[in-house]
Design a protein around this motif. Structure first.
Motif, mmCIF file in Angstrom:
data_model
loop_
_atom_site.group_PDB
_atom_site.id
_atom_site.type_symbol
_atom_site.label_atom_id
_atom_site.label_comp_id
_atom_site.label_asym_id
_atom_site.label_seq_id
_atom_site.Cartn_x
_atom_site.Cartn_y
_atom_site.Cartn_z
ATOM 1 N N ALA A 57 0.840 -1.193 0.000
ATOM 2 C CA ALA A 57 0.000 0.000 0.000
ATOM 3 C C ALA A 57 0.879 1.249 0.000
ATOM 4 C CB ALA A 57 -0.897 0.004 1.235
ATOM 5 N N GLN A 58 0.391 2.348 -0.557
ATOM 6 C CA GLN A 58 1.163 3.593 -0.647
ATOM 7 C C GLN A 58 1.629 4.062 0.728
ATOM 8 O OE1 GLN A 58 2.176 5.159 -3.515
ATOM 9 N NE2 GLN A 58 3.410 6.398 -2.138
ATOM 10 N N GLU A 59 0.793 3.935 1.736
ATOM 11 C CA GLU A 59 1.171 4.361 3.088
ATOM 12 C C GLU A 59 2.378 3.559 3.587
ATOM 13 O OE1 GLU A 59 -2.258 2.908 2.871
ATOM 14 O OE2 GLU A 59 -2.671 4.722 1.775
ATOM 15 N N ASP A 60 2.351 2.250 3.357
ATOM 16 C CA ASP A 60 3.451 1.394 3.777
ATOM 17 C C ASP A 60 4.722 1.727 2.991
ATOM 18 O OD1 ASP A 60 1.841 0.088 5.603
ATOM 19 O OD2 ASP A 60 1.331 -1.530 4.219
ATOM 20 N N LEU A 61 4.571 2.033 1.720
ATOM 21 C CA LEU A 61 5.716 2.380 0.887
ATOM 22 C C LEU A 61 6.390 3.648 1.410
ATOM 23 C CD1 LEU A 61 7.444 1.738 -1.543
ATOM 24 C CD2 LEU A 61 5.821 3.001 -2.945
ATOM 25 N N ASN A 62 5.601 4.620 1.835
ATOM 26 C CA ASN A 62 6.156 5.853 2.393
ATOM 27 C C ASN A 62 6.958 5.569 3.662
ATOM 28 O OD1 ASN A 62 4.987 7.362 0.355
ATOM 29 N ND2 ASN A 62 3.194 7.888 1.564
#
Length: 66
Positions: A57-62
């Motif tokens: 997920a984008q949040e995890d990638l950040n």
């Protein structure tokens, strides 16, 4: 230890952006693998993390990027 001996563990055909020489895998985790690397400009050893972007997920990638 001589520079020649230390670079023998690296794959001369595997370079990243002509800046790093990729070595053996030294670890792995939930998001990817970590490899020994050699900075071709100054000869310093570095750790290179290869992150799989699949199913992240984008949040995890950040969080991973920080």
């Amino acid at each position: 230890m001589s520079r020649q001996m230390t670079t023998s563990a690296f794959h001369k055909s595997k370079t990243l952006d002509n800046k790093y020489m990729l070595g053996d895998e030294i670890g792995k985790g939930a998001y990817g693998r970590v490899y020994k690397g050699l900075d071709l400009e100054n000869g310093d050893f570095v750790a290179i993390k290869q992150v799989s972007l699949e199913n992240i997920a984008q949040e995890d990638l950040n969080i991973i990027m920080v």
